[in-house]
Motif scaffolding. Structure first.
Motif, mmCIF file in Angstrom:
data_model
loop_
_atom_site.group_PDB
_atom_site.id
_atom_site.type_symbol
_atom_site.label_atom_id
_atom_site.label_comp_id
_atom_site.label_asym_id
_atom_site.label_seq_id
_atom_site.Cartn_x
_atom_site.Cartn_y
_atom_site.Cartn_z
ATOM 1 N N ASN A 1 -1.993 16.111 0.177
ATOM 2 C CA ASN A 1 -2.431 14.717 0.195
ATOM 3 C C ASN A 1 -1.290 13.739 0.442
ATOM 4 N N LYS A 2 -0.064 14.224 0.382
ATOM 5 C CA LYS A 2 1.094 13.367 0.601
ATOM 6 C C LYS A 2 1.128 12.831 2.029
ATOM 7 N N TYR B 1 -0.501 4.538 6.468
ATOM 8 C CA TYR B 1 -0.090 3.179 6.165
ATOM 9 C C TYR B 1 1.309 2.918 6.712
ATOM 10 N N LEU C 1 0.831 -1.210 0.000
ATOM 11 C CA LEU C 1 0.000 0.000 0.000
ATOM 12 C C LEU C 1 0.862 1.254 0.000
ATOM 13 N N ARG D 1 2.305 1.606 -3.508
ATOM 14 C CA ARG D 1 1.250 1.981 -4.454
ATOM 15 C C ARG D 1 0.870 3.450 -4.297
ATOM 16 N N GLU D 2 0.777 3.910 -3.058
ATOM 17 C CA GLU D 2 0.430 5.314 -2.812
ATOM 18 C C GLU D 2 1.529 6.254 -3.307
ATOM 19 N N LYS D 3 2.775 5.899 -3.066
ATOM 20 C CA LYS D 3 3.886 6.745 -3.520
ATOM 21 C C LYS D 3 3.937 6.813 -5.043
ATOM 22 N N HIS E 1 -1.162 11.565 3.753
ATOM 23 C CA HIS E 1 -2.016 10.401 3.966
ATOM 24 C C HIS E 1 -1.271 9.086 3.794
ATOM 25 N N ILE E 2 -0.117 9.121 3.164
ATOM 26 C CA ILE E 2 0.680 7.901 3.030
ATOM 27 C C ILE E 2 1.179 7.466 4.402
#
Length: 102
Positions: free
Chosen positions: A88-89, A95, A11, A14-16, A91-92
């Motif tokens: 929004n960065k 996880y 996750l 994938r987010e990065k 929010h990583i």
């Protein structure tokens, strides 16, 4: 326990990668605005030499104005989306925290 670590790690990756694609898409969009603005600027500069119109200066001014407006809108769009991407960065990290607790 090992499966959950792997899922969380996937996750994060994938987010990065999604953020990197979004940054590249934002840059590409800005360059498209810049290219369009340059087309209008060049059209304004070359109008007098290509077409012999009585009031060509009026058309040139309109094309220069359109070029400036497109460039300004492109810059504002780029900055707005860049700020949105940066906000929004964070929010990583949610996880990431779950991953490092194990």
């Amino acid at each position: 326990m090992e499966i959950k670590k792997q899922i969380n790690k996937d996750l994060i990756l994938r987010e990065k990668l999604a953020l990197q694609r979004t940054v590249l898409a934002n840059q590409s969009t800005f360059l498209s605005f810049l290219r369009t603005s340059m087309y209008f600027l060049i059209a304004g500069l070359s109008l007098k030499n290509v077409i012999k119109v009585e009031n060509s200066i009026l058309f040139e001014i309109m094309l220069f104005g359109a070029s400036f407006a497109i460039f300004t809108i492109g810059c504002m769009n780029y900055v707005k989306h860049k700020k949105s991407i940066a906000s929004n960065k964070k929010h990583i990290g949610e996880y990431q925290l779950e991953y490092y607790e194990f």
